[in-house]
Design an enzyme around this catalytic site. Structure first.
Site, PDB file in Angstrom:
ATOM      1  N   TYR A 122       3.689   2.294   3.727  1.00 12.85           N
ATOM      2  CA  TYR A 122       3.531   2.031   2.290  1.00 12.85           C
ATOM      3  C   TYR A 122       4.880   1.929   1.565  1.00 12.85           C
ATOM      4  O   TYR A 122       4.937   1.466   0.434  1.00 12.85           O
ATOM      5  CB  TYR A 122       2.685   3.118   1.610  1.00 12.85           C
ATOM      6  N   HIS A 141      -0.995   5.781  12.438  1.00 14.16           N
ATOM      7  CA  HIS A 141      -1.649   4.898  11.450  1.00 14.16           C
ATOM      8  C   HIS A 141      -2.653   3.933  12.080  1.00 14.16           C
ATOM      9  O   HIS A 141      -3.744   3.712  11.560  1.00 14.16           O
ATOM     10  CB  HIS A 141      -0.580   4.111  10.689  1.00 14.16           C
TER      11      HIS A 141
HETATM   12  N1  LIG Z   1      -5.520   4.548   7.210  1.00 12.13           N
HETATM   13  C1  LIG Z   1      -5.535   3.289   6.813  1.00 12.13           C
HETATM   14  O1  LIG Z   1      -5.406   2.350   7.620  1.00 12.13           O
HETATM   15  C2  LIG Z   1      -5.725   2.998   5.346  1.00 12.13           C
HETATM   16  C3  LIG Z   1      -6.057   1.695   4.937  1.00 12.13           C
HETATM   17  C4  LIG Z   1      -6.240   1.452   3.567  1.00 12.13           C
HETATM   18  C5  LIG Z   1      -6.103   2.486   2.644  1.00 12.13           C
HETATM   19  N2  LIG Z   1      -5.762   3.747   3.080  1.00 12.13           N
HETATM   20  C6  LIG Z   1      -5.606   4.876   2.110  1.00 12.13           C
HETATM   21  O2  LIG Z   1      -6.812   5.069   1.408  1.00 12.13           O
HETATM   22  C7  LIG Z   1      -6.565   5.012  -0.010  1.00 12.13           C
HETATM   23  C8  LIG Z   1      -7.795   4.465  -0.730  1.00 12.13           C
HETATM   24  O3  LIG Z   1      -8.153   3.174  -0.239  1.00 12.13           O
HETATM   25  P1  LIG Z   1      -7.929   1.846  -1.062  1.00 12.13           P
HETATM   26  O4  LIG Z   1      -7.077   2.186  -2.233  1.00 12.13           O
HETATM   27  O5  LIG Z   1      -7.460   0.805  -0.152  1.00 12.13           O
HETATM   28  O6  LIG Z   1      -9.375   1.395  -1.501  1.00 12.13           O
HETATM   29  P2  LIG Z   1     -10.450   1.876  -2.578  1.00 12.13           P
HETATM   30  O7  LIG Z   1     -10.278   3.329  -2.931  1.00 12.13           O
HETATM   31  O8  LIG Z   1     -11.767   1.421  -2.074  1.00 12.13           O
HETATM   32  O9  LIG Z   1     -10.144   0.951  -3.846  1.00 12.13           O
HETATM   33  C9  LIG Z   1      -9.073   1.160  -4.710  1.00 12.13           C
HETATM   34  C10 LIG Z   1      -9.270   0.191  -5.888  1.00 12.13           C
HETATM   35  O10 LIG Z   1     -10.484   0.525  -6.553  1.00 12.13           O
HETATM   36  C11 LIG Z   1     -10.254   0.714  -7.954  1.00 12.13           C
HETATM   37  N3  LIG Z   1     -11.006   1.918  -8.345  1.00 12.13           N
HETATM   38  C12 LIG Z   1     -10.794   3.177  -7.900  1.00 12.13           C
HETATM   39  N4  LIG Z   1     -11.706   4.016  -8.435  1.00 12.13           N
HETATM   40  C13 LIG Z   1     -12.507   3.270  -9.230  1.00 12.13           C
HETATM   41  C14 LIG Z   1     -13.626   3.564 -10.039  1.00 12.13           C
HETATM   42  N5  LIG Z   1     -14.102   4.807 -10.143  1.00 12.13           N
HETATM   43  N6  LIG Z   1     -14.220   2.554 -10.730  1.00 12.13           N
HETATM   44  C15 LIG Z   1     -13.747   1.287 -10.605  1.00 12.13           C
HETATM   45  N7  LIG Z   1     -12.682   0.938  -9.852  1.00 12.13           N
HETATM   46  C16 LIG Z   1     -12.068   1.924  -9.165  1.00 12.13           C
HETATM   47  C17 LIG Z   1      -8.779   0.899  -8.131  1.00 12.13           C
HETATM   48  O11 LIG Z   1      -8.362   0.208  -9.276  1.00 12.13           O
HETATM   49  P3  LIG Z   1      -7.895   0.967 -10.629  1.00 12.13           P
HETATM   50  O12 LIG Z   1      -6.466   1.353 -10.385  1.00 12.13           O
HETATM   51  O13 LIG Z   1      -8.064  -0.087 -11.655  1.00 12.13           O
HETATM   52  O14 LIG Z   1      -8.798   2.148 -10.829  1.00 12.13           O
HETATM   53  C18 LIG Z   1      -8.171   0.260  -6.881  1.00 12.13           C
HETATM   54  O15 LIG Z   1      -7.788  -1.064  -7.148  1.00 12.13           O
HETATM   55  C19 LIG Z   1      -5.299   4.158  -0.113  1.00 12.13           C
HETATM   56  O16 LIG Z   1      -4.648   4.345  -1.338  1.00 12.13           O
HETATM   57  C20 LIG Z   1      -4.512   4.640   1.077  1.00 12.13           C
HETATM   58  O17 LIG Z   1      -3.854   5.879   0.760  1.00 12.13           O
HETATM   59  C21 LIG Z   1      -5.599   4.009   4.416  1.00 12.13           C
END
Ligand SMILES: NC(=O)c1ccc[n+]([C@@H]2O[C@H](COP(=O)([O-])OP(=O)(O)OC[C@H]3O[C@@H](n4cnc5c(N)ncnc54)[C@H](OP(=O)(O)O)[C@@H]3O)[C@@H](O)[C@H]2O)c1
Length: 272
Positions: A44, A102
């Site tokens: 990241y 990862h």
């Molecule tokens: N291990 C891996 O390979 C891997 C892969 C991907 C992600 N991750 C980790 O998992 C974390 C979370 O996953 P992600 O961020 O990819 O996906 P996510 O949580 O499904 O989606 C995040 C998006 O959803 C929006 N959001 C969040 N809460 C909301 C709500 N209550 N209502 C409406 N919109 C909402 C956010 O926008 P707003 O800012 O506008 O709220 C953001 O753009 C990442 O930050 C990362 O740390 C790990």
């Protein structure tokens, strides 16, 4: 609060793709709301930003849980330990709470990188070790080859993807699951049944999706830049979905919506 099995906190705040001031501001707000677990990764490019803001929060280090992940490009003998040592410096910590691999090396053997993870644990670099994006075959291989119990397998987990096989195998071999893309980056909002269930509990669509994950026994990772969404994603422990609610949401998993696949991530294995 840690999960019963592994010490992994039940609600983590994800930091991808945040960097710089945007990350710091989001982490400050998340900490005010109550988040104590923060998820980052070498990939990241924001470990130093996270490491910079955490000491400013005035929260006892022992109350925080920092997860980071070793970049797939750093899984060779020469690069692994220096990369973890750099993560420790960037995160300004003597020990990473949860150190993950990862990605697996596509469908290639997982033992070489797991051996390096074990060495990092033996050096005291991590309190807990785990993996991410491991398939059922890989989880079985991991428990066979490691001396230390894996705390977690962080995987894509949301109501639009059936992860029953991964969940069942994780339970069988004693590894907890953590979620990412928990609201499928907004895709869940296309499914009105989640909102209908939410109305009966006084909760939002996102809260219903997250509560479904909690009731599957999976630790949450969510990310938002907005205080209201962070708050809403945190407030999912004060209601219970009924069996009928759970079954209606289970039915959505036939959508088969997967965000992390070979087209988006070059390291993706063949999924279960
Ligand atoms: N291990 C891996 O390979 C891997 C892969 C991907 C992600 N991750 C980790 O998992 C974390 C979370 O996953 P992600 O961020 O990819 O996906 P996510 O949580 O499904 O989606 C995040 C998006 O959803 C929006 N959001 C969040 N809460 C909301 C709500 N209550 N209502 C409406 N919109 C909402 C956010 O926008 P707003 O800012 O506008 O709220 C953001 O753009 C990442 O930050 C990362 O740390 C790990």
């Amino acid at each position: 609060m840690p999960t019963a099995f592994t010490g992994i906190f039940k609600r983590g705040f994800g930091t991808f793709p945040l960097r710089g001031e945007e990350l710091k501001s989001a982490v400050r707000t998340a900490a005010e709301i109550g988040y104590r677990a923060f998820d980052t990764a070498q990939w990241y490019g924001n470990e130093a930003d996270l490491g910079g803001v955490l000491p400013e929060l005035g929260i006892d280090r022992a109350s925080l849980q920092i997860t980071t992940k070793v970049h797939p490009h750093n899984m060779s003998v020469d690069k692994f330990m220096p990369s973890v040592e750099q993560s420790l410096r960037d995160l300004k910590t003597e020990r990473i709470d949860v150190l993950l691999l990862h990605w697996p090396p596509n469908d290639n053997p997982v033992e070489p990188s797991l051996t390096l993870l074990q060495e990092a644990y033996d050096k005291g670099y991590a309190k807990h070790i785990g993996v991410s994006n491991y398939t059922t075959t890989m989880m079985r291989a991991a428990v066979r080859c490691l001396d230390t119990k894996l705390a977690i397998n962080q995987v894509e987990f949301h109501p639009l993807l059936n992860q029953d096989k991964v969940l069942a195998t994780a339970a069988e071999v004693g590894i907890s699951l953590g979620s990412y893309c928990s609201i499928a980056r907004g895709e869940i909002f296309k499914y009105p049944v989640l909102g209908e269930i939410g109305e009966s509990h006084g909760k939002s669509t996102a809260q219903v999706a997250l509560r479904w994950i909690v009731q599957k026994g999976v630790a949450l990772n969510t990310m938002s830049t907005k205080r209201a969404n962070m708050r809403s994603n945190f407030d999912v422990m004060d209601f219970v979905l009924s069996l009928s609610d759970m079954q209606k949401i289970d039915a959505l998993t036939t959508a088969g919506y997967r965000i992390s696949n070979a087209a988006t991530v070059p390291f993706a294995p063949t999924w279960d």
